[in-house]
Design a protein around this motif. Structure first.
Motif, PDB file in Angstrom:
ATOM      1  N   LEU A 100       0.810  -1.201  -0.109  1.00  0.00           N
ATOM      2  CA  LEU A 100      -0.200   0.148  -0.019  1.00  0.00           C
ATOM      3  C   LEU A 100       0.757   1.253  -0.084  1.00  0.00           C
ATOM      4  O   LEU A 100       0.989   2.173   0.990  1.00  0.00           O
ATOM      5  CB  LEU A 100      -0.885  -0.127   1.204  1.00  0.00           C
ATOM      6  N   ASN A 101       1.526   1.461  -1.060  1.00  0.00           N
ATOM      7  CA  ASN A 101       2.304   2.725  -1.318  1.00  0.00           C
ATOM      8  C   ASN A 101       1.706   3.995  -1.615  1.00  0.00           C
ATOM      9  O   ASN A 101       1.884   5.128  -1.374  1.00  0.00           O
ATOM     10  CB  ASN A 101       3.641   2.483  -2.081  1.00  0.00           C
ATOM     11  N   ASN A 102       0.680   3.653  -2.820  1.00  0.00           N
ATOM     12  CA  ASN A 102       0.266   4.663  -3.441  1.00  0.00           C
ATOM     13  C   ASN A 102      -1.286   4.154  -4.004  1.00  0.00           C
ATOM     14  O   ASN A 102      -1.579   3.946  -5.011  1.00  0.00           O
ATOM     15  CB  ASN A 102       0.879   5.182  -4.567  1.00  0.00           C
ATOM     16  N   PRO A 103      -2.128   3.950  -2.723  1.00  0.00           N
ATOM     17  CA  PRO A 103      -3.688   3.467  -3.414  1.00  0.00           C
ATOM     18  C   PRO A 103      -4.461   4.281  -4.282  1.00  0.00           C
ATOM     19  O   PRO A 103      -4.449   5.452  -3.966  1.00  0.00           O
ATOM     20  CB  PRO A 103      -4.161   3.042  -1.972  1.00  0.00           C
ATOM     21  N   GLU A 104      -5.064   3.597  -4.864  1.00  0.00           N
ATOM     22  CA  GLU A 104      -5.895   4.251  -6.036  1.00  0.00           C
ATOM     23  C   GLU A 104      -7.142   3.174  -6.546  1.00  0.00           C
ATOM     24  O   GLU A 104      -6.809   2.277  -6.596  1.00  0.00           O
ATOM     25  CB  GLU A 104      -5.348   5.108  -7.131  1.00  0.00           C
ATOM     26  N   VAL A 105      -8.301   3.879  -6.597  1.00  0.00           N
ATOM     27  CA  VAL A 105      -9.397   3.065  -7.152  1.00  0.00           C
ATOM     28  C   VAL A 105      -9.979   3.530  -8.102  1.00  0.00           C
ATOM     29  O   VAL A 105     -10.270   4.915  -8.104  1.00  0.00           O
ATOM     30  CB  VAL A 105     -10.341   2.507  -5.876  1.00  0.00           C
ATOM     31  N   ALA A 106     -10.273   2.901  -9.272  1.00  0.00           N
ATOM     32  CA  ALA A 106     -11.305   3.373 -10.328  1.00  0.00           C
ATOM     33  C   ALA A 106     -12.401   2.798 -10.293  1.00  0.00           C
ATOM     34  O   ALA A 106     -12.619   1.225 -10.291  1.00  0.00           O
ATOM     35  CB  ALA A 106     -10.501   2.845 -11.558  1.00  0.00           C
ATOM     36  N   VAL A 107     -13.489   3.717  -9.788  1.00  0.00           N
ATOM     37  CA  VAL A 107     -14.861   3.082  -9.774  1.00  0.00           C
ATOM     38  C   VAL A 107     -15.869   3.379 -10.674  1.00  0.00           C
ATOM     39  O   VAL A 107     -15.964   4.528 -11.214  1.00  0.00           O
ATOM     40  CB  VAL A 107     -15.321   3.434  -8.197  1.00  0.00           C
TER      41      VAL A 107
END
Length: 548
Positions: free
Chosen positions: A389-396
């Motif tokens: 978990l260094n740079n979490p991002e989510v495409a929703v």
């Protein structure tokens, strides 16, 4: 005068034998079938068939440990996959044909080994075989003379062969013989190996009947799992005699999880901090919990059960604030689609609060679907480049409408019902890439905020009542195999006969012979040492065998 010669009696052998009755034919068929089944050749054939039958289990994904991999294989091979599925190749070890080979091999080994074991025990009580008449025909032989009488030669040979099974006999004309054998433990090791194999197969069969395995995903935030019934598991595989009731009700709480990765993304360590209560503590209602560090290949053992740490993943946390101010929080595990980077997909489904009209409630349900990257590569297309978990991002994609949760059909927690989308009953109302703290405002004023990410762990509970027996059988199997491969079965014979003619009353002709049960290297050297000790070589004192 007429003489009448006596005539030979007529050849009257009586009526031909009647054919055997049905009972005798059935008995003969059963006897011949049993003899064929319990032959060593049949056992070897069945062992080979079992190995061949197990090959699909090693080559193809199996439903028990990897149901998702099976579905992916069926999708990638639409023609071959269903055929293999019909043949049971995705659940080889639970198919009737594999069980039939397993059972026949079990019976064949027992039928082979039990009589052979009794025969070997009887052979251990029998004296070594008598000395052959012509020792010179053996692969290893020697002959010489000794200035001792035959009794002294045999006594010296007996002392030299300490540790061998020895039998001393007498023959006519004052001849004394000695028969010796060594290496009977080779056959013992062979029998132990095969008997241990039978015990191992029996232990595995008992485990398959009375054991079970279950997998469950638990959030690493203090969430609890109790082994109270099959409903507590995400997937459960019971043994044939297990109905899922009467499980030992131990409990496990997962307080935290820590994963470390190498620079190339390969996992270095997985560690979960857990607390547990055994069945007695649960039944007493005790509040005391025992801490334990759970790691891969280091299971928690409690009440005869083993709790393994299989893996982990991520669960994005979303908070939905509806126009009236009410909030709902969704925290559901998302499934990794790339084990190397832990890029995950999932669906967080939320019902609107305070809606009493059933039709309106179904029209207002929300689903947050998409991809989650623990270390995002950045840019418009979200993908993961590292599993931590260094740079979490989510495409929703935010979908609104009828999720089909009340339709009565089973539905994956990782996706929405595509049929609802195709019918237009579930419509996308927003698409966005989000980082922790970002939020989306929908057209009706509803706000969706991406709060943070939580770890989840995958646990497997295994119960095998025969695991101790299997361990003992495996150790005995290795011990028996070691004995059968390292010990040599060999025989040694000595014949001591008074020399005729003899220049001295104590001169004895000594004939030696040796035979190994296998042609392995080493016995020739051992025989040479024995012969040198028992028969003095010529020329040691400057004389030949005639004393000149």
């Amino acid at each position: 005068m007429t003489t009448t010669l006596p005539q030979a009696p007529a050849d009257d052998a009586g009526p031909p034998p009647s054919p055997p009755g049905p009972a005798r034919r059935v008995l003969a068929l059963v006897r011949n079938t049993w003899r064929g089944l319990t032959s060593m050749r049949t056992a070897l054939i069945l062992l080979f068939l079992l190995a061949v039958a197990a090959l699909p289990g090693a080559v193809l994904p199996q439903r028990t440990p990897s149901p998702n991999a099976v579905e992916d294989y069926l999708t990638a091979h639409p023609t071959l996959g269903p055929v293999l599925d019909d043949l049971g190749f995705f659940g080889v070890f639970a198919t009737p044909w594999f069980a039939a080979i397993y059972l026949l091999l079990f019976i064949s080994l027992i039928g082979c080994l039990v009589p052979r074991s009794f025969e070997h025990l009887r052979g251990l009580r029998v004296e070594p075989v008598a000395v052959p008449g012509n020792l010179a025909r053996l692969p290893h032989h020697a002959e010489g003379t000794a200035d001792e009488d035959p009794d002294e030669v045999i006594e010296r040979a007996r002392r030299r062969l300490r540790g061998w099974r020895v039998a001393v006999r007498s023959e006519p004309d004052g001849v004394r013989t000695l028969s010796a054998e060594k290496g009977a433990l080779r056959e013992v090791g062979n029998l132990v190996f095969h008997l241990s194999l039978v015990a191992l197969l029996g232990g595995i069969a008992v485990g398959g009947l009375f054991g079970y395995e279950g997998q469950v995903i638990v959030m690493a935030d203090g969430s609890e799992f109790c082994n109270s019934g099959i409903y507590a598991y995400d997937s459960f595989r019971p043994g044939m005699e297990v109905d899922g009731t009467g499980l030992d009700p131990f409990c496990v709480t997962v307080d935290g999880f820590r994963a470390t990765f190498r620079p190339d993304g390969q996992p270095d360590s997985f560690d979960a901090a857990v607390r547990y209560q055994d069945a007695e503590a649960v039944q007493r209602g005790d509040d005391a919990w025992a801490p334990h560090g759970l790691a891969v290949n280091d299971p928690l053992r409690v009440d005869g059960e083993r709790v393994y740490l299989l893996g982990h993943g991520y669960a994005p946390r979303f908070t939905v604030t509806f126009p009236d101010g009410q909030q709902r929080t969704g925290l559901v595990q998302w499934r990794p689609v790339d084990q190397g980077t832990l890029l995950s997909e999932g669906a967080t489904k939320i019902d609107p609060p305070g809606v009493t009209d059933e039709a309106q409630r179904r029209r207002s349900q929300l689903a947050i679907t998409g991809l989650f990257a623990p270390t995002s590569s950045g840019g418009g297309l979200v993908t993961s480049v590292y599993p931590a978990l260094n740079n979490p991002e989510v495409a929703v994609d935010v979908l609104r409408g009828d999720l089909g949760l009340d339709s009565g059909r089973a539905q994956s927690i990782f996706s929405v019902d595509q049929g609802m989308v195709d019918q237009g009953r579930l419509v996308r109302v927003a698409r966005e890439n989000m980082r922790p703290g970002d939020q989306i405002t929908l057209d009706d004023g509803t706000r969706v905020r991406f709060d943070d990410v939580q770890n989840w762990v995958s646990l497997q509970v295994s119960h095998d009542p025969a695991q101790t027996a299997v361990l003992v059988a495996a150790i005995a199997l290795l011990g028996g195999l070691t004995l059968s491969l390292t010990i040599r079965r060999r025989r040694f014979w000595v014949r001591a006969a008074p020399a005729v003619p003899s220049t001295t009353d104590r001169r004895t002709v000594v004939a030696l012979g040796g035979l190994a049960r296998t042609d392995r290297a080493g016995y020739g050297e051992e025989f040479g040492r024995l012969a040198a000790d028992l028969v003095p070589p010529r020329g040691d004192d400057g004389e030949d065998d005639d004393g000149r």
